[in-house]
Motif scaffolding. Structure first.
Motif, PDB file in Angstrom:
ATOM      1  N   HIS A 106      -2.562  -3.807   6.298  1.00  0.00           N
ATOM      2  CA  HIS A 106      -3.233  -2.794   5.480  1.00  0.00           C
ATOM      3  C   HIS A 106      -2.345  -2.424   4.297  1.00  0.00           C
ATOM      4  N   GLU A 108      -2.446   0.055   0.544  1.00  0.00           N
ATOM      5  CA  GLU A 108      -3.158   1.039  -0.274  1.00  0.00           C
ATOM      6  C   GLU A 108      -3.434   0.464  -1.668  1.00  0.00           C
ATOM      7  N   SER A 111      -0.650   0.295  -4.196  1.00  0.00           N
ATOM      8  CA  SER A 111       0.515  -0.549  -3.912  1.00  0.00           C
ATOM      9  C   SER A 111       0.662  -1.601  -5.004  1.00  0.00           C
ATOM     10  N   VAL A 129      -7.443  -3.839   1.897  1.00  0.00           N
ATOM     11  CA  VAL A 129      -7.313  -2.795   0.877  1.00  0.00           C
ATOM     12  C   VAL A 129      -8.601  -1.973   0.829  1.00  0.00           C
TER      13      VAL A 129
END
Length: 397
Positions: A106, A108, A111, A129
């Motif tokens: 995972h 964000e 990122s 995402v």
């Protein structure tokens, strides 16, 4: 400029990406098989959701893995499952999930691309995402503690997409000039060649490569089929097998590596090899898998895909279950040690493969270049490479 480019957010790579459909970890192997056939996608994501805690502000939905046809086929090739394949299909989906941690990660939306590359170099194949859509925003308010339906795109009111290694490499290629002169360097000079390769002789039983098939899927590589002089003449690729259906398990257990290449190549298996598989199953007293093969014949699979409803998953039909198409081939994609990094990137992306074989002019194997190997070269530009799980800075060339 290159370092600034690698600081871009991964949300830039998610534009236009469809919401990821899923299966719960409580589903069966048969559920995964059905989803793969109906979706036309190479993988289906597997999720675990703690909806009972969501109402109290806790709980979460996590993608815990992914399943493809190769996983199903290798599962059916296990000795106990060969004796009762129909029963094996009712096994829990957790039996198929890879034991290798970190295959999916995972991430964000804010990122950086650099973080995404680091995860890939640590073993991630897919990056999950979150994405925003009008449906996910509305659903977050209404369906927060309502369990996701089978094949749903919603998880606690959120939608997700996933990014593959191919997506990242393609994104880098779209701005390749930023990284000059690295793309013009040879793959040999960049240490992008992985010499740890898997091979099998043309006449060896394909079943002897079963463990290697599973490993090649995890490592995003392929198994080279070689002659007596160890020269590359073909490959058994997880990508090729993933385009087939579950009946290939019988071929793997009865044919030679060379015959298996012909069996899974263009346009479906030749009739003489189909009959050879059946004859050898009878010789081995594998009546159960033979009955299974007859029940799931290619003609019946095709009729199944055309007559079945896709409403359960909300997916369009794309080639049905017998996905034997002209894009599938056992002919390996080749390059040489003196090939440039950009040339190899273009080859891999053009042929939609995760790897390119590196050979000398006489086809003797030098190694293999994977997407991870390509990304390692770009990652070195940023410097300050964080340590990999083994504790060395092997990401730096």
């Amino acid at each position: 400029m290159a370092v600034r480019f690698l600081a871009r957010e991964v949300s830039d790579l998610c534009l236009g990406k469809p919401a990821l459909r899923s299966l719960p970890v409580s589903a069966t192997v048969a559920d995964a098989l059905s989803a793969l056939k109906r979706s036309g996608e190479s993988h289906v994501s597997v999720w675990t959701c703690e909806h009972s805690l969501a109402a109290n502000g806790g709980g979460d939905c996590l993608c815990v893995g992914k399943i493809c046809m190769v996983d199903v086929i290798c599962f059916l090739c296990r000795e106990k499952n060969l004796l009762n394949p129909s029963s094996a299909l009712q096994s829990p989906l957790s039996d198929l999930l890879t034991k290798s941690p970190g295959i999916v990660k995972h991430l964000e939306p804010h990122s950086s691309l650099l973080e995404a590359i680091d995860y890939i170099l640590e073993g991630a194949q897919n990056l999950i995402v979150p994405i925003e859509s009008s449906r996910s925003i509305t659903s977050r308010k209404k369906l927060l503690n309502k369990p996701s339906s089978f094949g749903s795109t919603l998880h606690n009111g959120r939608e997700f997409c996933w990014l593959t290694q191919e997506d990242v490499v393609r994104f880098l290629l779209s701005s390749i000039g930023v990284f000059s002169p690295i793309p013009a360097y040879t793959i040999e000079s960049l240490n992008a060649i992985d010499t740890d390769v898997m091979t099998i002789y043309y006449d060896d039983p394909a079943s002897s490569a079963l463990d290697s098939i599973s490993l090649s899927l995890t490592e995003q590589k392929s198994i080279g089929v070689v002659d007596e002089c160890n020269k590359l003449i073909g490959e058994i690729s997880p990508y090729t097998i993933a385009c087939c259906d579950e009946t290939v398990s019988a071929a793997i257990m009865t044919l030679s590596a060379g015959d298996l290449m012909a069996y899974i190549d263009y346009g479906g298996p030749p009739e003489d090899l189909v009959q050879l598989v059946k004859a050898r199953l009878e010789e081995k007293n594998l009546g159960a898998i033979l009955d299974f093969l007859e029940e799931h014949s290619f003609s019946s699979l095709s009729s199944f895909s055309s007559s079945s409803s896709d409403e359960e998953f909300g997916l369009s039909r794309s080639g049905g279950s017998g996905r034997y198409g002209p894009e599938r081939s056992s002919e390996p994609i080749l390059c040489h040690p003196w090939s440039s990094l950009m040339a190899v990137m273009i080859q891999a992306l053009a042929h939609r493969v995760t790897h390119v074989w590196v050979v000398e002019e006489d086809y003797s194997i030098v190694g293999i270049v994977t997407f991870a190997g390509i990304l390692k070269a770009f990652r070195s530009i940023a410097g300050g490479v964080r340590q990999n799980p083994e504790g060395d800075n092997s990401f730096k060339h």
